[in-house]
Scaffold this active site. Sequence first.
Site, PDB file in Angstrom:
ATOM      1  N   GLU A  46      -2.928   8.251   2.438  1.00 29.09           N
ATOM      2  CA  GLU A  46      -4.053   8.805   3.196  1.00 29.09           C
ATOM      3  C   GLU A  46      -4.770   9.909   2.425  1.00 29.09           C
ATOM      4  OE1 GLU A  46      -5.119  10.938   7.492  1.00 29.09           O
ATOM      5  OE2 GLU A  46      -3.054  10.348   7.052  1.00 29.09           O
TER       6      GLU A  46
ATOM      7  N   LYS B  19      -5.127   4.464   3.938  1.00 36.35           N
ATOM      8  CA  LYS B  19      -5.676   5.086   5.151  1.00 36.35           C
ATOM      9  C   LYS B  19      -6.765   6.081   4.746  1.00 36.35           C
ATOM     10  CE  LYS B  19      -4.573   7.699   9.327  1.00 36.35           C
ATOM     11  NZ  LYS B  19      -3.530   8.243  10.235  1.00 36.35           N
TER      12      LYS B  19
ATOM     13  N   GLY C  90     -10.437  11.088  11.957  1.00 38.04           N
ATOM     14  CA  GLY C  90     -10.952  12.284  11.310  1.00 38.04           C
ATOM     15  C   GLY C  90     -11.830  13.179  12.151  1.00 38.04           C
TER      16      GLY C  90
END
Length: 343
Positions: A177, A219, A262
């Site tokens: 990520e 990710k 996010g």
Amino acid sequence: MNAQELIDTARTLVAGDKGLLAMDESNSTCNKRFAKLGIPQTEEARRAYRELIVTTPGLGECISGAILYDETIRQQKKDGTPFVKAIIEAGIIPGIKVDTGAKDMAGHPREKITEGLDGLRDRLKEYLEIGARFAKWRAVIAAGDGLPSRGCIEANAQALARYAALCQESGLVPVVEPEVLMDGDHTLERCREVTEEVLRRVFDQLYTQRVTLEAMILKPNMVLPGLTCAKQETVDEVADATVRCLLRVVPAAVPGIAFLSGGQSGELASARLNAMHVRSKSPNSRLPWALAFSFARAIQQPALEIWRGEESHILAAQQALYHRASCNRAARRGEYNAAMERI
């Protein structure tokens, strides 16, 4: 490492129309969210909230894997059933967040480096024994005003790759990520430039550390303008920019891309994912990897706001959680629309 088992697990995590549920908030982050809603900031309150999530009826219809926190993976339902067992019985693969957080990076003001490599091999072994089958490590990259620096990108890319290699050695699928943050007034085009550069460096390091790309999940962030940017592109423009960026830098060997939310609202995250899938159905737009989701607040927040620590609100909260997960399942099929939010 059994490479084929890892590959099979990675494919399962992004198969069909399901995605990941990130319920790996640290205790401090979870407590902050509880405080805003008047929920007690205690271990028992956190346990009760996580039990609400893992016992949501039908969750396995939409969710393929759940990312847990160290406290959560060791917790149990009120009746004594380990959360890991409850998750597996729901048809969901247990995962675990293994980084120890983003800290100020020496020599790089306003930038962060994610820590947690010390002792990671032993921790991964323990998590595997508890029942985890995949792991997650998050790096955060700020954009705008002279950022990010090459040093920050390189250091975080190397840490992500070393973590991924250790995961595969231990028998866990790594979720990699690298998040370009939404904070700031940077444009969509600037986000695309930074995201592309970050992903190039990350995959350079993954190759260097001999990570098996077929046995990992990426990710990333979607390509978005900063939250305070004057120009906010449409859902379709975001979808097009995101897919174009990923096609330039993500190898076809990677089985799937599971977007983080996010800070996007649940509705926007679903709409943008949906737009990507609508485009992917075109005969000339076939993508080499699956596009899935790995959302946290974009799935959990409505349920948390309904629950507020009250046992009598559990059913309504679970219905809200299932609804948001279902919206993202529909988005993976290119069938999400705003009317679903009025049901």
